[in-house]
Design an enzyme around this catalytic site. Structure first.
Site, short mmCIF file in Angstrom:
data_model
loop_
_atom_site.label_atom_id
_atom_site.label_comp_id
_atom_site.label_asym_id
_atom_site.label_seq_id
_atom_site.Cartn_x
_atom_site.Cartn_y
_atom_site.Cartn_z
CG HIS A 62 -5.88 2.07 5.22
ND1 HIS A 62 -5.43 2.99 6.13
CD2 HIS A 62 -4.84 1.23 4.99
CE1 HIS A 62 -4.16 2.72 6.44
NE2 HIS A 62 -3.78 1.65 5.75
CB SER A 89 5.07 -1.66 12.10
OG SER A 89 4.68 -0.31 12.27
CD GLU A 120 -2.99 5.71 6.65
OE1 GLU A 120 -2.99 5.78 5.42
OE2 GLU A 120 -2.05 5.21 7.31
CG ASN A 141 -1.70 1.27 1.39
OD1 ASN A 141 -1.84 2.03 0.43
ND2 ASN A 141 -2.23 1.52 2.59
CD1 TRP A 142 3.75 1.40 -3.00
CD2 TRP A 142 3.34 2.52 -4.90
NE1 TRP A 142 4.47 0.80 -4.00
CE2 TRP A 142 4.24 1.47 -5.19
CE3 TRP A 142 2.93 3.34 -5.95
CZ2 TRP A 142 4.75 1.24 -6.47
CZ3 TRP A 142 3.43 3.11 -7.24
CH2 TRP A 142 4.33 2.07 -7.48
CE LYS A 143 0.51 3.65 4.97
NZ LYS A 143 0.14 3.80 6.35
N GLY A 161 2.38 2.37 10.68
CA GLY A 161 3.36 3.44 10.50
C GLY A 161 4.10 3.84 11.77
CD GLU A 178 -3.65 -2.38 7.46
OE1 GLU A 178 -2.58 -2.68 6.96
OE2 GLU A 178 -4.22 -1.30 7.25
#
Ligand code: PEP
Length: 252
Positions: free
Chosen positions: A98, A213, A100, A9-11, A175, A169
């Site tokens: 997600h 992570s 975020e 996942n490059w975000k 992160g 997650e």
């Protein structure tokens, strides 16, 4: 035994030149050093780069993924991307829910379930993210939270539920460099597997990924747990050497 799935996942990271260089390194690594047949690989990229990455990964065994999809089919939804638009670029996986997006865009369990439905109807596999915040973790509510989040998706998707991928997650691990221990993650994955089993006879088919992570150093131990079927990888998917190490750990 089912193949593990390693999804990057490059975000909101990347650029035309950087994407090309990273994917070139990954493809070289996959071609020369690894037996990639033993692990499935996907990369979930920002929507604006789908076209570029579609071309770059063609024939490489790396599957294309997106990071979100609209819960609407089409219409006056400025800035959103529909499932059929993603399909136009041969997207195979799409992340939904997600943390975020739940946190920064107020996405609810019901909206996430609708997004999963849109992806499934278009023939894509939703990677449904569930996970508790630090305060929910510390107050002992992990199980309640992840079960509530998954229940909404099961409710909306009925008999198609064995077609989804679930990603556990923990928000406190994303992160932060502080992953869940293999035992902690396995415990939650077993809860999610049991919930899937109550909904479908095909629950063993469902990939339940761990995300938060995961890196070259901790991947092998996490991936050795019986209900951890792969990983959703943020930061480490931007570094070819690290991502290749995780794929190698999954291919063992
Ligand atoms: C993610 O964003 O899904 C994620 C797991 O990030 P990281 O690997 O950087 O913790």
């Amino acid at each position: 035994m089912k193949q593990k799935l390693i999804a990057g996942n490059w975000k909101m990271n990347g650029g035309l030149a950087a994407n090309k260089a990273l994917l070139h390194e990954l493809q070289q690594g996959l071609a020369h050093a690894l037996d990639s047949k033993h692990a499935q690989v996907a990369m979930c990229v920002p929507a604006v780069y789908l076209s570029q990455v579609q071309q770059l990964v063609m024939g490489s065994g790396i599957n294309l993924g997106a990071q979100d999809v609209s819960m609407h089919e089409h219409g006056a939804y400025t800035g959103e991307t529909s499932a059929s638009m993603l399909k136009d670029f041969a997207v195979r996986y799409v992340i939904v829910g997600h943390s975020e997006r739940r946190q920064n865009h107020g996405e609810t369990d019901v909206q996430v379930a609708l997004k999963a439905q849109r992806a499934l109807s278009a023939g894509m596999t939703p990677i449904v993210c569930v996970g508790e915040t630090l305060s929910e973790h510390e107050s002992g509510h992990t199980e309640d939270v992840v079960k509530r989040q998954l229940a909404a998706v099961i409710h909306a998707n009925g008999h198609c539920i064995s077609e989804i991928v679930v990603a556990y997650e923990p928000v406190w691990a994303i992160g932060t460099g502080k992953n869940a221990t293999p035992n902690q993650a396995q415990e939650v994955h077993a809860v999610l597997r049991a919930q899937l089993k109550a909904a479908t006879s095909q629950a063993e088919r469902v990939h339940i990924l761990y995300g938060g992570s995961m890196n070259a150093a901790n991947a092998a131990e996490l991936l050795s747990q019986p209900d951890i079927d792969g990983g959703l990888i943020g930061g480490a998917s931007l570094k070819s050497a690290d991502f290749l190490c995780i794929i190698a750990a999954a291919a063992r």
